[in-house]
Write a protein that holds these residues in place. Structure first.
Motif, PDB file in Angstrom:
ATOM      1  N   TRP A  50      27.381  42.801  53.263  1.00  0.00           N
ATOM      2  CA  TRP A  50      27.208  43.474  51.973  1.00  0.00           C
ATOM      3  C   TRP A  50      28.539  43.895  51.386  1.00  0.00           C
ATOM      4  O   TRP A  50      28.719  43.895  50.173  1.00  0.00           O
ATOM      5  N   ASP A  51      29.481  44.262  52.215  1.00  0.00           N
ATOM      6  CA  ASP A  51      30.789  44.667  51.700  1.00  0.00           C
ATOM      7  C   ASP A  51      31.490  43.495  51.016  1.00  0.00           C
ATOM      8  O   ASP A  51      32.075  43.641  49.938  1.00  0.00           O
ATOM      9  N   ARG A  56      33.164  40.610  46.111  1.00  0.00           N
ATOM     10  CA  ARG A  56      33.178  39.404  45.267  1.00  0.00           C
ATOM     11  C   ARG A  56      32.541  39.679  43.912  1.00  0.00           C
ATOM     12  O   ARG A  56      33.045  39.253  42.873  1.00  0.00           O
ATOM     13  N   LEU A  57      31.434  40.413  43.916  1.00  0.00           N
ATOM     14  CA  LEU A  57      30.751  40.742  42.666  1.00  0.00           C
ATOM     15  C   LEU A  57      31.634  41.630  41.792  1.00  0.00           C
ATOM     16  O   LEU A  57      31.757  41.414  40.587  1.00  0.00           O
ATOM     17  N   THR A  58      32.285  42.609  42.405  1.00  0.00           N
ATOM     18  CA  THR A  58      33.185  43.488  41.664  1.00  0.00           C
ATOM     19  C   THR A  58      34.329  42.695  41.050  1.00  0.00           C
ATOM     20  O   THR A  58      34.665  42.884  39.874  1.00  0.00           O
ATOM     21  N   GLN A  59      34.926  41.803  41.829  1.00  0.00           N
ATOM     22  CA  GLN A  59      36.035  40.991  41.322  1.00  0.00           C
ATOM     23  C   GLN A  59      35.591  40.111  40.165  1.00  0.00           C
ATOM     24  O   GLN A  59      36.298  39.975  39.160  1.00  0.00           O
ATOM     25  N   ARG A  60      34.418  39.498  40.285  1.00  0.00           N
ATOM     26  CA  ARG A  60      33.920  38.617  39.226  1.00  0.00           C
ATOM     27  C   ARG A  60      33.666  39.402  37.943  1.00  0.00           C
ATOM     28  O   ARG A  60      34.047  38.980  36.854  1.00  0.00           O
ATOM     29  N   ILE A  61      33.038  40.567  38.067  1.00  0.00           N
ATOM     30  CA  ILE A  61      32.749  41.385  36.875  1.00  0.00           C
ATOM     31  C   ILE A  61      34.047  41.879  36.249  1.00  0.00           C
ATOM     32  O   ILE A  61      34.208  41.847  35.025  1.00  0.00           O
ATOM     33  N   LEU A  62      34.999  42.333  37.084  1.00  0.00           N
ATOM     34  CA  LEU A  62      36.286  42.784  36.550  1.00  0.00           C
ATOM     35  C   LEU A  62      37.008  41.658  35.822  1.00  0.00           C
ATOM     36  O   LEU A  62      37.609  41.880  34.766  1.00  0.00           O
TER      37      LEU A  62
END
Length: 125
Positions: A50-51, A56-62
């Motif tokens: 999950w981490d 990865r999700l945070t990086q993509r959204i940023l």
């Protein structure tokens, strides 16, 4: 008219709705199944990281948001610069016009004075 004899192979409506008589069978009541704990996952099935998924999700959204912010900043800066340059040009135009007018007045006054000096030479004593 002649009546057709009744066909015994065709069921009556009451037979269809009630159905054939089925002898009632009494089955023994089974005991309810014992509650068992859920089996543990086999060691071959890995839990998701999950981490790593969150990172990865945070990086993509940023990355997506940063692209949009960059575009908005470029538009805003262009608009601000355009407005500032227009205001500066308006102010400079006024100042340049005054300077040019003063320069032209001085040049014309000097030229007129010079021409008048050729037309009427100063009196010699």
């Amino acid at each position: 008219m002649s009546q057709q004899p009744f066909d015994q192979g065709i069921p009556l409506l009451t037979e269809v709705l009630l159905g054939p008589e089925v002898p009632e069978v009494v089955a023994p009541v089974a005991a309810p199944p014992a509650v068992e704990e859920a089996p543990a996952l086999p060691p071959t099935v890995a839990q998701p990281d999950w981490d790593a998924i969150e990172q990865r999700l945070t990086q993509r959204i940023l990355h997506q948001v940063q692209g949009k912010i960059d575009h908005l900043l470029e538009e805003r800066i262009a608009h601000v610069l355009q407005t500032a340059l227009q205001n500066a040009l308006i102010g400079m135009r006024g100042a340049l016009r005054e300077d040019l007018q003063q320069s032209l007045e001085q040049i014309v006054a000097h030229a007129v004075s010079h021409e008048l000096g050729h037309l009427h030479p100063p009196a010699q004593a």
